[in-house]
Design a protein around this motif. Structure first.
Motif, PDB file in Angstrom:
ATOM      1  N   PRO A 161       0.839  -1.200   0.000  1.00 51.09           N
ATOM      2  CA  PRO A 161       0.000   0.000   0.000  1.00 51.09           C
ATOM      3  C   PRO A 161       0.877   1.254   0.000  1.00 51.09           C
ATOM      4  O   PRO A 161       1.892   1.324   0.686  1.00 51.09           O
ATOM      5  CB  PRO A 161      -0.781  -0.113   1.317  1.00 51.09           C
ATOM      6  N   VAL A 162       0.491   2.241  -0.803  1.00 49.21           N
ATOM      7  CA  VAL A 162       1.220   3.510  -0.895  1.00 49.21           C
ATOM      8  C   VAL A 162       0.231   4.645  -0.679  1.00 49.21           C
ATOM      9  O   VAL A 162      -0.820   4.690  -1.324  1.00 49.21           O
ATOM     10  CB  VAL A 162       1.902   3.663  -2.269  1.00 49.21           C
ATOM     11  N   ASP A 163       0.562   5.555   0.222  1.00 55.05           N
ATOM     12  CA  ASP A 163      -0.279   6.735   0.434  1.00 55.05           C
ATOM     13  C   ASP A 163       0.132   7.897  -0.455  1.00 55.05           C
ATOM     14  O   ASP A 163      -0.717   8.636  -0.963  1.00 55.05           O
ATOM     15  CB  ASP A 163      -0.180   7.193   1.897  1.00 55.05           C
ATOM     16  N   LEU A 164       1.435   8.069  -0.644  1.00 50.42           N
ATOM     17  CA  LEU A 164       1.950   9.296  -1.230  1.00 50.42           C
ATOM     18  C   LEU A 164       3.314   8.998  -1.843  1.00 50.42           C
ATOM     19  O   LEU A 164       3.983   8.034  -1.467  1.00 50.42           O
ATOM     20  CB  LEU A 164       2.100  10.343  -0.110  1.00 50.42           C
ATOM     21  N   ALA A 165       3.738   9.838  -2.782  1.00 48.77           N
ATOM     22  CA  ALA A 165       5.060   9.698  -3.394  1.00 48.77           C
ATOM     23  C   ALA A 165       5.830  11.000  -3.268  1.00 48.77           C
ATOM     24  O   ALA A 165       5.254  12.080  -3.131  1.00 48.77           O
ATOM     25  CB  ALA A 165       4.928   9.305  -4.859  1.00 48.77           C
ATOM     26  N   ALA A 166       7.158  10.898  -3.347  1.00 52.04           N
ATOM     27  CA  ALA A 166       8.035  12.059  -3.234  1.00 52.04           C
ATOM     28  C   ALA A 166       9.382  11.695  -3.850  1.00 52.04           C
ATOM     29  O   ALA A 166       9.669  10.511  -4.093  1.00 52.04           O
ATOM     30  CB  ALA A 166       8.210  12.471  -1.776  1.00 52.04           C
ATOM     31  N   PRO A 167      10.245  12.687  -4.115  1.00 55.52           N
ATOM     32  CA  PRO A 167      11.547  12.382  -4.712  1.00 55.52           C
ATOM     33  C   PRO A 167      12.340  11.368  -3.886  1.00 55.52           C
ATOM     34  O   PRO A 167      12.475  11.491  -2.667  1.00 55.52           O
ATOM     35  CB  PRO A 167      12.249  13.747  -4.725  1.00 55.52           C
ATOM     36  N   GLY A 168      12.865  10.370  -4.581  1.00 54.36           N
ATOM     37  CA  GLY A 168      13.650   9.339  -3.908  1.00 54.36           C
ATOM     38  C   GLY A 168      14.683   8.734  -4.837  1.00 54.36           C
ATOM     39  O   GLY A 168      15.010   7.551  -4.727  1.00 54.36           O
ATOM     40  N   GLN A 169      15.194   9.528  -5.752  1.00 56.05           N
ATOM     41  CA  GLN A 169      16.208   9.062  -6.695  1.00 56.05           C
ATOM     42  C   GLN A 169      17.098  10.254  -7.035  1.00 56.05           C
ATOM     43  O   GLN A 169      16.612  11.364  -7.250  1.00 56.05           O
ATOM     44  CB  GLN A 169      15.531   8.519  -7.951  1.00 56.05           C
ATOM     45  N   ALA A 170      18.425  10.034  -7.043  1.00 51.43           N
ATOM     46  CA  ALA A 170      19.375  11.114  -7.334  1.00 51.43           C
ATOM     47  C   ALA A 170      19.164  12.306  -6.402  1.00 51.43           C
ATOM     48  O   ALA A 170      19.174  13.458  -6.812  1.00 51.43           O
ATOM     49  CB  ALA A 170      19.283  11.552  -8.794  1.00 51.43           C
ATOM     50  N   VAL A 171      18.972  12.011  -5.122  1.00 54.02           N
ATOM     51  CA  VAL A 171      18.772  13.040  -4.103  1.00 54.02           C
ATOM     52  C   VAL A 171      20.097  13.342  -3.419  1.00 54.02           C
ATOM     53  O   VAL A 171      20.896  12.442  -3.159  1.00 54.02           O
ATOM     54  CB  VAL A 171      17.730  12.579  -3.066  1.00 54.02           C
ATOM     55  N   MET A 172      20.344  14.609  -3.124  1.00 52.95           N
ATOM     56  CA  MET A 172      21.590  15.013  -2.479  1.00 52.95           C
ATOM     57  C   MET A 172      21.326  15.454  -1.051  1.00 52.95           C
ATOM     58  O   MET A 172      20.330  16.093  -0.742  1.00 52.95           O
ATOM     59  CB  MET A 172      22.243  16.163  -3.248  1.00 52.95           C
ATOM     60  N   SER A 173      22.255  15.096  -0.154  1.00 54.10           N
ATOM     61  CA  SER A 173      22.171  15.535   1.237  1.00 54.10           C
ATOM     62  C   SER A 173      23.554  15.438   1.860  1.00 54.10           C
ATOM     63  O   SER A 173      24.545  15.149   1.171  1.00 54.10           O
ATOM     64  CB  SER A 173      21.154  14.695   2.020  1.00 54.10           C
ATOM     65  N   VAL A 174      23.616  15.676   3.157  1.00 57.24           N
ATOM     66  CA  VAL A 174      24.880  15.597   3.884  1.00 57.24           C
ATOM     67  C   VAL A 174      25.088  14.191   4.427  1.00 57.24           C
ATOM     68  O   VAL A 174      24.186  13.357   4.404  1.00 57.24           O
ATOM     69  CB  VAL A 174      24.918  16.618   5.037  1.00 57.24           C
ATOM     70  N   GLY A 175      26.294  13.940   4.920  1.00 57.84           N
ATOM     71  CA  GLY A 175      26.619  12.669   5.544  1.00 57.84           C
ATOM     72  C   GLY A 175      27.443  12.898   6.790  1.00 57.84           C
ATOM     73  O   GLY A 175      27.637  14.040   7.226  1.00 57.84           O
ATOM     74  N   PRO A 176      27.948  11.840   7.379  1.00 57.70           N
ATOM     75  CA  PRO A 176      28.713  11.978   8.611  1.00 57.70           C
ATOM     76  C   PRO A 176      30.120  12.520   8.371  1.00 57.70           C
ATOM     77  O   PRO A 176      30.669  12.421   7.275  1.00 57.70           O
ATOM     78  CB  PRO A 176      28.776  10.542   9.137  1.00 57.70           C
ATOM     79  N   GLY A 177      30.677  13.135   9.387  1.00 61.27           N
ATOM     80  CA  GLY A 177      32.094  13.485   9.382  1.00 61.27           C
ATOM     81  C   GLY A 177      32.457  14.843   8.848  1.00 61.27           C
ATOM     82  O   GLY A 177      33.622  15.231   8.903  1.00 61.27           O
ATOM     83  N   GLY A 178      31.498  15.597   8.312  1.00 60.75           N
ATOM     84  CA  GLY A 178      31.866  16.903   7.763  1.00 60.75           C
ATOM     85  C   GLY A 178      30.802  17.457   6.853  1.00 60.75           C
ATOM     86  O   GLY A 178      29.660  16.989   6.830  1.00 60.75           O
ATOM     87  N   ASP A 179      31.190  18.465   6.070  1.00 60.58           N
ATOM     88  CA  ASP A 179      30.233  19.203   5.257  1.00 60.58           C
ATOM     89  C   ASP A 179      29.998  18.613   3.876  1.00 60.58           C
ATOM     90  O   ASP A 179      29.161  19.118   3.128  1.00 60.58           O
ATOM     91  CB  ASP A 179      30.704  20.654   5.088  1.00 60.58           C
ATOM     92  N   GLY A 180      30.717  17.567   3.508  1.00 65.52           N
ATOM     93  CA  GLY A 180      30.604  17.015   2.167  1.00 65.52           C
ATOM     94  C   GLY A 180      29.241  16.427   1.872  1.00 65.52           C
ATOM     95  O   GLY A 180      28.523  15.975   2.776  1.00 65.52           O
ATOM     96  N   HIS A 181      28.881  16.410   0.598  1.00 59.38           N
ATOM     97  CA  HIS A 181      27.589  15.915   0.149  1.00 59.38           C
ATOM     98  C   HIS A 181      27.671  14.479  -0.346  1.00 59.38           C
ATOM     99  O   HIS A 181      28.724  14.018  -0.804  1.00 59.38           O
ATOM    100  CB  HIS A 181      27.053  16.807  -0.965  1.00 59.38           C
ATOM    101  N   PHE A 182      26.535  13.795  -0.262  1.00 62.88           N
ATOM    102  CA  PHE A 182      26.371  12.443  -0.784  1.00 62.88           C
ATOM    103  C   PHE A 182      25.114  12.416  -1.647  1.00 62.88           C
ATOM    104  O   PHE A 182      24.273  13.306  -1.584  1.00 62.88           O
ATOM    105  CB  PHE A 182      26.209  11.427   0.352  1.00 62.88           C
ATOM    106  N   VAL A 183      24.988  11.357  -2.442  1.00 62.82           N
ATOM    107  CA  VAL A 183      23.802  11.129  -3.261  1.00 62.82           C
ATOM    108  C   VAL A 183      23.212   9.775  -2.876  1.00 62.82           C
ATOM    109  O   VAL A 183      23.942   8.796  -2.710  1.00 62.82           O
ATOM    110  CB  VAL A 183      24.147  11.136  -4.764  1.00 62.82           C
ATOM    111  N   SER A 184      21.895   9.723  -2.727  1.00 70.01           N
ATOM    112  CA  SER A 184      21.251   8.452  -2.426  1.00 70.01           C
ATOM    113  C   SER A 184      19.790   8.511  -2.832  1.00 70.01           C
ATOM    114  O   SER A 184      19.352   9.452  -3.503  1.00 70.01           O
ATOM    115  CB  SER A 184      21.394   8.110  -0.938  1.00 70.01           C
ATOM    116  N   GLY A 185      19.029   7.509  -2.451  1.00 67.52           N
ATOM    117  CA  GLY A 185      17.621   7.454  -2.801  1.00 67.52           C
ATOM    118  C   GLY A 185      16.931   6.301  -2.127  1.00 67.52           C
ATOM    119  O   GLY A 185      17.445   5.712  -1.172  1.00 67.52           O
TER     120      GLY A 185
END
Length: 398
Positions: free
Chosen positions: A256-280
């Motif tokens: 069952p799915v209620d809603l959808a949102a971006p979940g591919q080629a998304v950018m955010s931060v990760g551990p250890g510092g200010d650098g960015h990562f990509v995930s989904g």
């Protein structure tokens, strides 16, 4: 009625080397060629080897595509998440990044980096020289680690995490660990159901991934949709479902799915510092919905968790066609419409296909609950302000 015109373009070159070879699986994660952010495996990471995710050395200064695809700059003109606490139930949250400095209660180690990534999607504070801002940059993050150091969790772990989130005063609870709905731990589903009921009684909205990856595909994730729970599926930059087919249970019933949102080629931060990562993955999509819920409850503190969920679903872009409805539920998240209470007037709206969109990475070999981390490289180039931006045009009837 709203008209979304896609005048934006995204160019992504992706190469994922799946497998469970020797070493930590993080050898190439710290710095990718060409100044592109390193990848976290979609749907969270179960490490295959020793050691934790090293920091990223790459910071992207261009505005990311999700900003305009969701109309987030406009949405933040109505609310910024102030006064709302979002619990991230997952692998923990590392607040070493300036974007999360001072925003996280209970910060600590995040070996896989996925909990930190989700926290950044929800509430990263904008920084000079960075194109990343969270959906609700004034919201508070409550870190609730429930996975082991490898990123694995079961239904009982989620139940404990939801209870801790509620006890910690969370207004929105983001389930950041994708666990199969069958529980996988000998009957802890009842405990999770009880925790979900307690969250509803405490007026906390649960936002969870609709599916969990397992060997051979994907299955419905826990907790499933119901009172006080929104189940969220992922879309790509073109607005199409990230999954080619529904996740199904042992009897062939779709998740069952209620809603959808971006979940591919998304950018955010990760551990250890200010650098960015990509995930989904569906947990990343759920993070966008959790952030939108924080905006809504910040703008209108009188809304209950149930009313917040209803507003988000009612104002989504309708999924075009019956097949898309199975994959996208009521449609794609629209934060501006939710904040202004302007539901879609007709079916068929949504983000138009981009001129260039990323191909989904090859399916990873998964463990019991989460994707096995690969020694992978995902090269992404987001064409930002040099191209046209998605422009929201809305006319509303009083």
């Amino acid at each position: 009625m709203r008209d979304v015109r896609a005048g934006w373009a995204v160019l992504v070159t992706a190469a994922v080397f799946a497998g469970s070879g020797a070493g930590t699986g993080w050898a190439d994660a710290a710095e990718e060629p060409g100044g592109s952010p390193p990848a976290l495996p979609e749907a969270a990471a179960v490490r295959d080897g020793d050691g934790c995710l090293p920091p990223s050395e790459t910071v992207i200064d261009r505005r990311v595509w999700t900003e305009d695809a969701l109309g987030l700059p406009e949405a933040r003109g109505f609310a910024d998440g102030d006064g709302v606490t979002v619990a991230v139930v997952g692998s923990g949250v590392d607040d070493a990044a300036a974007a999360l400095d001072g925003a996280v209660q209970g910060a600590g180690e995040d070996c896989t980096g996925f909990g930190t990534f989700l926290a950044g999607v929800v509430a990263a504070r904008g920084q000079d020289g960075s194109g990343l801002t969270g959906v609700a940059p004034a919201a508070r993050i409550l870190a609730v680690p429930v996975t082991d150091d490898g990123g694995a969790a079961e239904a009982g772990d989620l139940a404990e995490g939801v209870e801790r989130a509620v006890d910690g005063g969370a207004d929105v609870v983001l389930v950041g660990a994708a666990v199969p709905a069958d529980g996988g731990d000998g009957g802890s589903d009842g405990v999770l159901d009880a925790a979900v009921r307690a969250a509803a009684e405490a007026d906390a909205l649960l936002v969870a991934p609709a599916s969990a990856p397992v060997d051979g595909g994907a299955v419905p994730a826990a907790p499933g949709p119901g009172d006080g729970v929104l189940a969220v599926a992922a879309t790509g930059p073109d607005g199409a479902p990230a999954a080619g087919e529904p996740a199904v249970d042992g009897e062939g019933r779709p998740a069952p799915v209620d809603l959808a949102a971006p979940g591919q080629a998304v950018m955010s931060v990760g551990p250890g510092g200010d650098g960015h990562f990509v995930s989904g993955g569906d947990p990343v999509a759920a993070a966008f919905v959790a952030g939108a819920a924080a905006l809504l409850r910040s703008r209108d503190p009188g809304l209950s968790a149930g009313q917040t969920a209803e507003r988000l679903v009612a104002t989504a872009y309708p999924a075009p066609g019956q097949a898309a409805g199975v994959l996208l539920g009521a449609g794609t998240l629209d934060p501006v419409a939710a904040l202004t209470a302007a539901p879609a007037a007709e079916a068929g709206g949504g983000v138009e296909t981009a001129a260039f969109s990323p191909d989904p990475p090859p399916a990873l070999t998964t463990g019991r609950t989460l994707a096995v981390v690969a020694g992978s490289a995902l090269l992404i180039l987001v064409l930002g302000l040099g191209g046209a931006a998605v422009k929201y045009r809305r006319t509303r009837e009083d």
